[in-house]
Every structure is written in structure tokens, then in C-alpha cells.
Design an enzyme around this catalytic site. Structure first.
Site, mmCIF file in Angstrom:
data_model
loop_
_atom_site.group_PDB
_atom_site.id
_atom_site.type_symbol
_atom_site.label_atom_id
_atom_site.label_comp_id
_atom_site.label_asym_id
_atom_site.label_seq_id
_atom_site.Cartn_x
_atom_site.Cartn_y
_atom_site.Cartn_z
ATOM 1 N N SER A 98 0.817 -1.209 0.000
ATOM 2 C CA SER A 98 0.000 0.000 0.000
ATOM 3 C C SER A 98 0.854 1.263 0.000
ATOM 4 C CB SER A 98 -0.906 0.019 1.235
ATOM 5 O OG SER A 98 -0.126 -0.015 2.423
ATOM 6 N N HIS A 119 -2.966 -3.169 -5.121
ATOM 7 C CA HIS A 119 -3.328 -2.673 -3.795
ATOM 8 C C HIS A 119 -4.842 -2.736 -3.596
ATOM 9 C CE1 HIS A 119 -3.781 0.892 -0.828
ATOM 10 N NE2 HIS A 119 -3.747 -0.270 -0.186
ATOM 11 N N GLU A 131 -5.893 -0.116 -6.518
ATOM 12 C CA GLU A 131 -4.862 0.733 -7.111
ATOM 13 C C GLU A 131 -3.809 -0.177 -7.745
ATOM 14 O OE1 GLU A 131 -4.633 4.810 -4.540
ATOM 15 O OE2 GLU A 131 -3.703 3.049 -3.634
ATOM 16 N N ASN A 169 -3.717 6.467 0.147
ATOM 17 C CA ASN A 169 -3.001 6.646 1.412
ATOM 18 C C ASN A 169 -2.232 7.959 1.465
ATOM 19 O OD1 ASN A 169 -3.959 4.274 2.440
ATOM 20 N ND2 ASN A 169 -2.130 3.080 1.984
#
Length: 255
Positions: A98, A119, A131, A169
Site C-alpha cells: 500500500s 493494492h 490501485e 493513502n
């Protein structure tokens, strides 16, 4: 180009993300084989009658192998090197990282042309986004394969650049840690902050409850990887072993 369908998916790791991905893939009709150091513990986490092995060589017949171990560069590098030494040279490998450098992981895999980041988000069965990030060397076949498996899983794939934290993130964790700093500065209780963001901003979960859900140790690791200062309150809770839901205590207490 048309993507080859993944008939058999190997998943290396049986933590929250690995187990969730295994269940989601099984639900999508994909044959799944999970590698875990402790098969007995893995079966408990999977909550499903899925095949589990402790031998990496058993993954040799998979169309795609997804690494999903701890979000630590050294741990992933070591395991990717073992996979490269064990799997056939044409087997594509992906990582559920991530926040780590996809280029570095691709180099560790020994096959950057057949490598990518996949991800997925927790809980994997419910979250629609994946992702995707690739090293520069990734082939069109590899890109098509990972996009195709997202389609098989019923997910929406968005290709993102290989930058720390990708998109979600990178934008999310500064906000989450700002909520902790607001708590530290004002003395507000976690529930008040979370209620404000749920009802005032339409978020399904408040920032402090979300940190507990992700895990404070995991959150701190992501924060460090994207260069965000970790609030002292988070560090203190980690030192106390209050890591969130998985330890039944974090900002909140859990049954």
C-alpha cells in the site's frame, strides 16, 4: 490487449488482506491456493475451506502469485527473492503493498517485466477500488493480466503512479493524523471527532475509528513511508500494545 483469465491464483500470506483476497477470489470462481507459515492458523483466518500450503513450490502451477505479507520492505524483498528462485520464470508476481516502492519490489522479484502492485483495500470483499502500479519494465501482458484479474474480482482498477502511498493513502493519512493532533490539542474525545466527520462530512467512518480499523502499527508504517509525522498519541498507543481492533483496544475499546 485482451487479458488472459486467471484460473488459479496463488496468495502468499494469510493476514487480513491476504485472507480477504483469497475469499474474494474464491467467490469470483477463481481457484485459490494460499501459502502460509502456519497452515492451521491460516485456515482459522480464512474462515473458508480453501487449500493452504506451507511449501512455496506448490504455487508453481498458478497463473498469478500475489505477495501479501507484512508491509516491511526487508520482509517483502526476502520473500520475493524466494518466490523468484522457486516459481517458473514466466509466472507473474504482484504485491498488495500500500505504500512501498514498486520499482524496488520489482527488482527484488527478479522479474520486473512480470511484476506489479495490486493494492486492494480492507475489507477486500466489500471495497471496490484496486490501485494498480507498475515498474517501468512491466510488459503489456502483465498490465493486462492484473487489470483483467480486477475485472474477474468485480473491482474497479485505477492505474496510479509509483509514488509513496499511491493516491488513497497519500491523501488519507495526513488527514487521519491531523485528527489525532486535534484530539491532542483540544482534549476532545474520539467519539466527538468521529461524529463530526461522519455527520458533517458524510464519511462512513470517523478518522480515529478508521485508524483503529487499519491498525495503529500499520498506520504508523504507512505514515513513515509517505513522510508524514506520526502523532505522539499514536506512538504511545502502539507502545502500550493498543493497536486497534485487532488487539481489541486502540482509541476505542472493543469487545
Amino acid at each position: 490487449m485482451a487479458a488472459q483469465q486467471v484460473q488459479k491464483l496463488g496468495i502468499v500470506g494469510s493476514g487480513t488482506i491476504g485472507a480477504g483476497l483469497a475469499r474474494a477470489a474464491a467467490d469470483a470462481g477463481i481457484e485459490v491456493l494460499v501459502w502460509a507459515r502456519s497452515p492451521e492458523r491460516a485456515r482459522e483466518r480464512l474462515k473458508r475451506d480453501l487449500p493452504v500450503t506451507s511449501e512455496l513450490a506448490d504455487l508453481a502451477g498458478c497463473d498469478l502469485v500475489v505477495e501479501s505479507v507484512a508491509e516491511e520492505l526487508a520482509v517483502k524483498r526476502e520473500l520475493l527473492g524466494r518466490l523468484d528462485a522457486t516459481l517458473p520464470g514466466d509466472t507473474p508476481i504482484a504485491s498488495t503493498t500500500s505504500s512501498l516502492s514498486v520499482a524496488e519490489l520489482a527488482t527484488a522479484s527478479g522479474r520486473p517485466e512480470r511484476f506489479g502492485a495490486l493494492h486492494v483495500f480492507n475489507p477486500v470483499e466489500k471495497m471496490k477500488l484496486v490501485e494498480l502500479a507498475f515498474p517501468a519494465e512491466a510488459s503489456e501482458e502483465t498490465r493486462a493480466l492484473l487489470k483483467g484479474v480486477c475485472d474477474q474480482l468485480g473491482k474497479v482498477a485505477v492505474e496510479v503512479p509509483d509514488v509513496p502511498g499511491f493516491v488513497v493513502n497519500r491523501l488519507l493519512f495526513p488527514y487521519l493524523f491531523d485528527a489525532v493532533r486535534l484530539l491532542e490539542e483540544t482534549g476532545l474525545d474520539p467519539k466527538s471527532i468521529d461524529t463530526c466527520m461522519k455527520l458533517g462530512a458524510g464519511h462512513p467512518m470517523g478518522p480515529l475509528a478508521l485508524l483503529d480499523f487499519v491498525g495503529l502499527d500499520v498506520s504508523a508504517a504507512i505514515g513513515e513511508s509517505i513522510g508524514v509525522e506520526i502523532p505522539q498519541r499514536v506512538r504511545d498507543l502502539i507502545a502500550q500494545g493498543r493497536l486497534g481492533r485487532k488487539t481489541k483496544a486502540g482509541f476505542y475499546e472493543y469487545e
